[in-house]
Write a protein that holds these residues in place. Sequence first.
Motif, PDB file in Angstrom:
ATOM      1  N   GLU A  32      -9.749  -7.371  -6.230  1.00  0.00           N
ATOM      2  CA  GLU A  32     -10.963  -7.177  -7.019  1.00  0.00           C
ATOM      3  C   GLU A  32     -11.784  -6.008  -6.514  1.00  0.00           C
ATOM      4  O   GLU A  32     -12.400  -5.275  -7.294  1.00  0.00           O
ATOM      5  N   HIS A  33     -11.781  -5.804  -5.195  1.00  0.00           N
ATOM      6  CA  HIS A  33     -12.659  -4.788  -4.606  1.00  0.00           C
ATOM      7  C   HIS A  33     -11.920  -3.521  -4.196  1.00  0.00           C
ATOM      8  O   HIS A  33     -12.463  -2.693  -3.457  1.00  0.00           O
ATOM      9  N   THR A  34     -10.676  -3.374  -4.648  1.00  0.00           N
ATOM     10  CA  THR A  34      -9.923  -2.152  -4.343  1.00  0.00           C
ATOM     11  C   THR A  34      -9.823  -1.296  -5.613  1.00  0.00           C
ATOM     12  O   THR A  34      -9.425  -1.804  -6.662  1.00  0.00           O
ATOM     13  N   PRO A  35     -10.179  -0.041  -5.540  1.00  0.00           N
ATOM     14  CA  PRO A  35     -10.104   0.817  -6.736  1.00  0.00           C
ATOM     15  C   PRO A  35      -8.657   1.072  -7.144  1.00  0.00           C
ATOM     16  O   PRO A  35      -7.717   0.859  -6.369  1.00  0.00           O
ATOM     17  N   ARG A  36      -8.472   1.516  -8.375  1.00  0.00           N
ATOM     18  CA  ARG A  36      -7.139   1.809  -8.885  1.00  0.00           C
ATOM     19  C   ARG A  36      -6.396   2.794  -7.972  1.00  0.00           C
ATOM     20  O   ARG A  36      -7.002   3.664  -7.365  1.00  0.00           O
ATOM     21  N   GLN A  37      -5.089   2.629  -7.939  1.00  0.00           N
ATOM     22  CA  GLN A  37      -4.202   3.445  -7.100  1.00  0.00           C
ATOM     23  C   GLN A  37      -4.403   3.180  -5.607  1.00  0.00           C
ATOM     24  O   GLN A  37      -3.850   3.905  -4.777  1.00  0.00           O
ATOM     25  N   GLY A  67      -2.125  -5.106 -12.521  1.00  0.00           N
ATOM     26  CA  GLY A  67      -3.152  -4.773 -13.502  1.00  0.00           C
ATOM     27  C   GLY A  67      -3.953  -3.536 -13.141  1.00  0.00           C
ATOM     28  O   GLY A  67      -4.536  -2.890 -14.030  1.00  0.00           O
ATOM     29  N   LYS A  68      -4.027  -3.169 -11.839  1.00  0.00           N
ATOM     30  CA  LYS A  68      -4.827  -2.010 -11.420  1.00  0.00           C
ATOM     31  C   LYS A  68      -3.978  -0.927 -10.762  1.00  0.00           C
ATOM     32  O   LYS A  68      -4.511  -0.026 -10.106  1.00  0.00           O
ATOM     33  N   ASN A  69      -2.658  -1.035 -10.908  1.00  0.00           N
ATOM     34  CA  ASN A  69      -1.751  -0.060 -10.284  1.00  0.00           C
ATOM     35  C   ASN A  69      -1.983   0.062  -8.777  1.00  0.00           C
ATOM     36  O   ASN A  69      -1.998   1.162  -8.219  1.00  0.00           O
ATOM     37  N   LEU A  70      -2.168  -1.079  -8.138  1.00  0.00           N
ATOM     38  CA  LEU A  70      -2.334  -1.099  -6.687  1.00  0.00           C
ATOM     39  C   LEU A  70      -0.961  -1.157  -6.018  1.00  0.00           C
ATOM     40  O   LEU A  70       0.021  -1.624  -6.609  1.00  0.00           O
ATOM     41  N   HIS A  71      -0.900  -0.704  -4.771  1.00  0.00           N
ATOM     42  CA  HIS A  71       0.365  -0.665  -4.040  1.00  0.00           C
ATOM     43  C   HIS A  71       0.382  -1.805  -3.012  1.00  0.00           C
ATOM     44  O   HIS A  71      -0.309  -1.739  -1.997  1.00  0.00           O
ATOM     45  N   PRO A  72       1.160  -2.875  -3.257  1.00  0.00           N
ATOM     46  CA  PRO A  72       1.209  -3.997  -2.309  1.00  0.00           C
ATOM     47  C   PRO A  72       2.254  -3.761  -1.217  1.00  0.00           C
ATOM     48  O   PRO A  72       3.255  -3.066  -1.426  1.00  0.00           O
ATOM     49  N   SER A  73       2.027  -4.340  -0.063  1.00  0.00           N
ATOM     50  CA  SER A  73       3.018  -4.297   1.018  1.00  0.00           C
ATOM     51  C   SER A  73       2.856  -5.541   1.884  1.00  0.00           C
ATOM     52  O   SER A  73       1.754  -6.070   2.034  1.00  0.00           O
ATOM     53  N   VAL A  74       3.978  -5.998   2.429  1.00  0.00           N
ATOM     54  CA  VAL A  74       3.988  -7.196   3.279  1.00  0.00           C
ATOM     55  C   VAL A  74       4.624  -6.839   4.616  1.00  0.00           C
ATOM     56  O   VAL A  74       5.718  -6.251   4.656  1.00  0.00           O
ATOM     57  N   LEU A  75       3.964  -7.175   5.704  1.00  0.00           N
ATOM     58  CA  LEU A  75       4.461  -6.928   7.052  1.00  0.00           C
ATOM     59  C   LEU A  75       4.614  -8.257   7.774  1.00  0.00           C
ATOM     60  O   LEU A  75       3.742  -9.126   7.697  1.00  0.00           O
ATOM     61  N   LYS A  76       5.727  -8.434   8.495  1.00  0.00           N
ATOM     62  CA  LYS A  76       5.978  -9.680   9.226  1.00  0.00           C
ATOM     63  C   LYS A  76       6.309  -9.354  10.679  1.00  0.00           C
ATOM     64  O   LYS A  76       7.033  -8.396  10.960  1.00  0.00           O
TER      65      LYS A  76
END
Length: 459
Positions: A363-368, A327-336
């Motif tokens: 919620e508290h991260t701005p777009r992109q 919804g906010k064009n955030l970039h997710p990543s998962v590290l194991k």
Amino acid sequence: METVKRIKTVRLRTFFLQYLLFLSAGTILLLVVLLGLFTLAFASNTILPANYAEKEIAVFKERLASSEAGTLENVPEMLDYTVFTNKGKLLEGNLSRSEAADAWKITQQGDHQDSHFYTTARRGQEIWIFRYSLTPQYASPLLRSYLPNPQLLGILLFIFGVLLQAALLAALFGRRLSEKMAGLQEATENIQHENLEFTVKPSGIREIDDVLASLDQMKKALHTSLKQQWELERSRREQISALAHDIKTPLTVIRGNAELLKETTQNESQREYNGYILRSAGDIEAFVQELIDLSSLQSSPFPRQSLVSTAEFIEELELQMKALCSGKNLHPSVLKESVPEFLFIHKELFQRAIANMLSNAAEHTPRQGSITLQVRGDDDAIHFTVTDTGGGFSPTDLKEAATQFYRGDQSRSSGKHHGMGLYIAKSAAELHGGSLTLDNVFPSGGGKVTLSVPKGQLL
């Protein structure tokens, strides 16, 4: 719960009177022993009587008067003496010059200012001056050299004996009193920790037992009060949970109709008002879900746990994370890193906890911006860490963000949450024996939330 058992008791003053009685009896016994020892010492001539020197001087003066040889070899060993001429010239003696001068001055002028006694005798042109004291003395020269006189020694031994037995008796009676007070201390500690399933043990001292009886009554009253409070709290949780579920039904109807209206032809005002309804319905649904989650946590202090595949669990979290970020064009990543094969957890509860952490970050991260979920295992625990590229936590947030209903300050609060997300995450962590910690990422300054579960929860 039992009451305080009544046994034969004594008053506290009687307890202390026993101490004084033992101390008095010990003092009398010590005095008798010392008197007996000194009597034996006098009888065996180990200690000489106080007038021994005076008698020896009298005998020696008779020998001088009878013109027997009065030389240094004939003077008794314990006598202190000096010999002068008629004109005051020092001839001989075992007193030092200054002592001899003082002895001459005292005998000639009568100026007696010390603790000794003096007597004189004449033999021809010689004046013999003898010095003595009326105190017991040791027969042995060695004892006279290294020990105080017997009279002072007796006083010192008596004082030391009284102090020693007072210390020993104080230690003995102190230990006995501590044993008597043990029941009182145990009762107060149990009440302090709200452990009310204990039996009050009597002490045998009336005043302490009266306090224990009062504590026993307080324990019963507290037990009844806590039971009533627990019942009321359980009833309140059940009512809140039932109410939350009941709200979901009409809320679903409202949301469904609003979505249907959205598909119809509407003017600008209608679309605006319909948007208000949908957003408000979404907020209410989120709040109701938080209430349900909170009620579930509070009603299940020991969550039902099961084996969960770690890989599948992380995969589900990754899907939720992507949905939150889209919804906010955030970039997710998962590290194991070094993760175990299985987790022994309450899956839904644990998943909700980490989802709350991800939702808080989104919620508290701005777009992109970006959000990272790191899952790392070590020797003691497995850590689920969520970091973001937002504004980070303020000093107040770091202390309070995981408390119930805390909504944060203006720097990190969008006004769309109800202050229970991180509280639920923390509660879930603690129910699994773990913890939740808050920090900021250095040097970027974003937020960092870590949920740690001990290795005891892992397989």
